[in-house]
Enzyme design. Structure first.
Site, PDB file in Angstrom:
ATOM      1  N   ASP A  58       0.844  -1.193   0.000  1.00  0.00           N
ATOM      2  CA  ASP A  58       0.000   0.000   0.000  1.00  0.00           C
ATOM      3  C   ASP A  58       0.877   1.240   0.000  1.00  0.00           C
ATOM      4  O   ASP A  58       1.644   1.473   0.938  1.00  0.00           O
ATOM      5  CB  ASP A  58      -0.905   0.031   1.241  1.00  0.00           C
ATOM      6  CG  ASP A  58      -2.092  -0.910   1.118  1.00  0.00           C
ATOM      7  OD1 ASP A  58      -2.687  -0.962   0.022  1.00  0.00           O
ATOM      8  OD2 ASP A  58      -2.418  -1.590   2.108  1.00  0.00           O
ATOM      9  N   GLY A  59       0.790   2.033  -1.059  1.00  0.00           N
ATOM     10  CA  GLY A  59       1.477   3.308  -1.112  1.00  0.00           C
ATOM     11  C   GLY A  59       0.541   4.425  -0.697  1.00  0.00           C
ATOM     12  O   GLY A  59      -0.635   4.188  -0.409  1.00  0.00           O
TER      13      GLY A  59
ATOM     14  N   SER B  45      -1.472   4.768  -4.177  1.00  0.00           N
ATOM     15  CA  SER B  45      -1.770   3.608  -5.013  1.00  0.00           C
ATOM     16  C   SER B  45      -1.653   2.325  -4.193  1.00  0.00           C
ATOM     17  O   SER B  45      -1.108   2.328  -3.081  1.00  0.00           O
ATOM     18  CB  SER B  45      -0.807   3.535  -6.209  1.00  0.00           C
ATOM     19  OG  SER B  45       0.532   3.356  -5.754  1.00  0.00           O
TER      20      SER B  45
ATOM     21  N   LYS C 285      -0.520  -1.886 -10.556  1.00  0.00           N
ATOM     22  CA  LYS C 285      -0.608  -0.678  -9.750  1.00  0.00           C
ATOM     23  C   LYS C 285      -1.989  -0.044  -9.935  1.00  0.00           C
ATOM     24  O   LYS C 285      -2.339   0.390 -11.038  1.00  0.00           O
ATOM     25  CB  LYS C 285       0.492   0.313 -10.159  1.00  0.00           C
ATOM     26  CG  LYS C 285       0.498   1.605  -9.361  1.00  0.00           C
ATOM     27  CD  LYS C 285       1.671   2.493  -9.803  1.00  0.00           C
ATOM     28  CE  LYS C 285       1.712   3.798  -9.008  1.00  0.00           C
ATOM     29  NZ  LYS C 285       2.874   4.638  -9.415  1.00  0.00           N
TER      30      LYS C 285
ATOM     31  N   ASP D  17      11.578  12.467  -7.658  1.00  0.00           N
ATOM     32  CA  ASP D  17      11.476  11.609  -6.463  1.00  0.00           C
ATOM     33  C   ASP D  17      12.541  10.520  -6.494  1.00  0.00           C
ATOM     34  O   ASP D  17      12.254   9.326  -6.338  1.00  0.00           O
ATOM     35  CB  ASP D  17      10.084  10.983  -6.372  1.00  0.00           C
ATOM     36  CG  ASP D  17       9.773  10.476  -4.955  1.00  0.00           C
ATOM     37  OD1 ASP D  17      10.514  10.840  -4.014  1.00  0.00           O
ATOM     38  OD2 ASP D  17       8.796   9.732  -4.787  1.00  0.00           O
TER      39      ASP D  17
END
Length: 387
Positions: A104-105, A108, A124, A214
């Site tokens: 779990d991001g 997403s 994803k 990032d």
């Protein structure tokens, strides 16, 4: 030469450093050689400074003669096999029948799925209308297609499914660089190879005018410790004319991850470019080559900008308009007055790291963004000469 507590502590650090730079299959072998090196240095040195120099020479020699064929396997992951997964318990997402929850991001959810040809893919799942700028999954897909190359994670498929969800599908890559560093699963040669792959990806992106925004170890993926490595997660990438809500001089400054964020955006500069990625890449190199693989800067327990600024200033020294001319263009520079910290030497910041690795970091982690080494130049730095 005296055998005080400080000297003993230094000796222990050098042993660890030699282990990190050695590409021996077993760390126990590296430790034995490190002890021999240190005993020899201790017997010949007449001062702690001479001892440090002899140990650094040994560390550099170990780094330069590392064997490209050596490996360290993951004692847990190496025995796992996809047939052990309970695929029947997976859910169906579009045409992907067996999707097992993997991660779990913040924006997403990643599922692991097995296709009919038995290959594994990462599915994803995003909900575009819930994303806020600079996150844009449609732009992510566009960037991935445009930037498709050897060291950018391949985008295999995109599709829309019920509930307004947008799906991106990639090869399932078991490892990320952060995981491998934290578990000491990489040889010096493998570290160098993965860093080279990162800079190769950045060189390609920057030639296209894409700023990743990032760069961090967990966004460098691979299927085995041997590599190759792929740059992933383009969810907040930027290119002029693509991110319509972000003109070149009005880009969002809330980008990047905690300790990898460069100082110019911490002071509100919105006209940044590819040099933002290069500062972050330098932080990744420092983490990879340093003893213990610690993050170069500490943003504090809550990841605040002020804590990160303080960490940067206590490490590199508090800059002024003479040492950092770019401060004249930073909107928030004069809002806070900072204590004048002296700059530390890179030999002390990255004690025990190979000299060439330290030098590479110093060329990237530089206040004046225009003076940071480009990805193209980084790939030709002496650190990679033995790759």
């Amino acid at each position: 030469m005296g055998s005080d507590h400080a000297f003993i502590k230094s000796t222990l650090k050098r042993t660890t450093a030699y282990q990190c730079t050695s590409s021996s299959t077993a760390f126990s072998d590296a430790q034995s050689r490190a002890k021999l090196v240190e005993n020899d240095a201790y017997g010949h040195a007449t001062s702690k400074e001479e001892y440090d120099g002899l140990c650094q020479t040994a560390i550099d020699a170990a780094e330069n003669t590392s064997s490209a064929g050596s490996t360290i396997s993951d004692p847990i992951q190496s025995h796992q096999h996809q047939d052990q997964e309970n695929w029947s318990s997976g859910e169906k997402i579009g045409p992907y029948q067996y999707c097992l929850h993997h991660f779990d991001g913040l924006h997403s959810t990643i599922y692991k799925s097995k296709r009919e040809d038995r290959s594994l893919v990462a599915v994803k799942v995003t909900i575009p209308h819930l994303l806020t700028a600079p996150h844009d999954v449609y732009l992510e897909a566009r960037f991935l297609r445009e930037a498709a190359s050897t060291h950018v994670v391949p985008l295999l498929d995109t599709l829309k499914v019920d509930g307004g969800r947008f799906i991106l599908v990639f090869p399932f890559l078991r490892y990320d660089f952060e995981h491998l560093l934290r578990r000491d699963m990489l040889t010096a040669t493998q570290v160098k190879s993965h860093l080279g792959d990162m800079f190769s990806a950045l060189e390609h992106l920057h030639e296209l005018g894409i700023v990743h925004r990032d760069i961090k170890p967990s966004n460098i993926l691979m299927d085995s410790p041997e590599g190759p490595a792929y740059l992933a997660d383009f969810g907040i990438a930027w290119k002029e004319g693509y991110n319509l809500s972000e003109p070149f001089d009005q880009k969002i400054t809330d980008v990047g991850t905690t300790c990898y964020r460069p100082p110019e955006i911490l002071f509100g500069y919105r006209g940044y470019g590819t040099t933002l990625d290069l500062w972050a890449a330098g932080c990744v190199v420092a983490e990879a080559v340093g003893v213990g693989h610690k993050q170069l800067f500490d943003p504090g327990p809550v990841g605040s900008d002020l804590s990160l600024i303080r960490s940067i200033f206590t490490t590199l020294g508090t800059p002024d308009e003479e040492t950092w001319p770019e401060t004249k263009t930073l909107p928030d520079w004069s809002k806070v007055e900072f204590y004048k910290y002296p700059a530390k030497r890179w030999e002390d910041i990255l004690r025990g790291a190979p000299s060439s690795g330290r030098d590479l970091v110093s060329k990237l982690v530089h206040y004046e963004s225009s003076e940071r080494m480009s990805a193209h130049e980084a790939l030709r730095h002496p650190y990679f000469s033995t790759l």
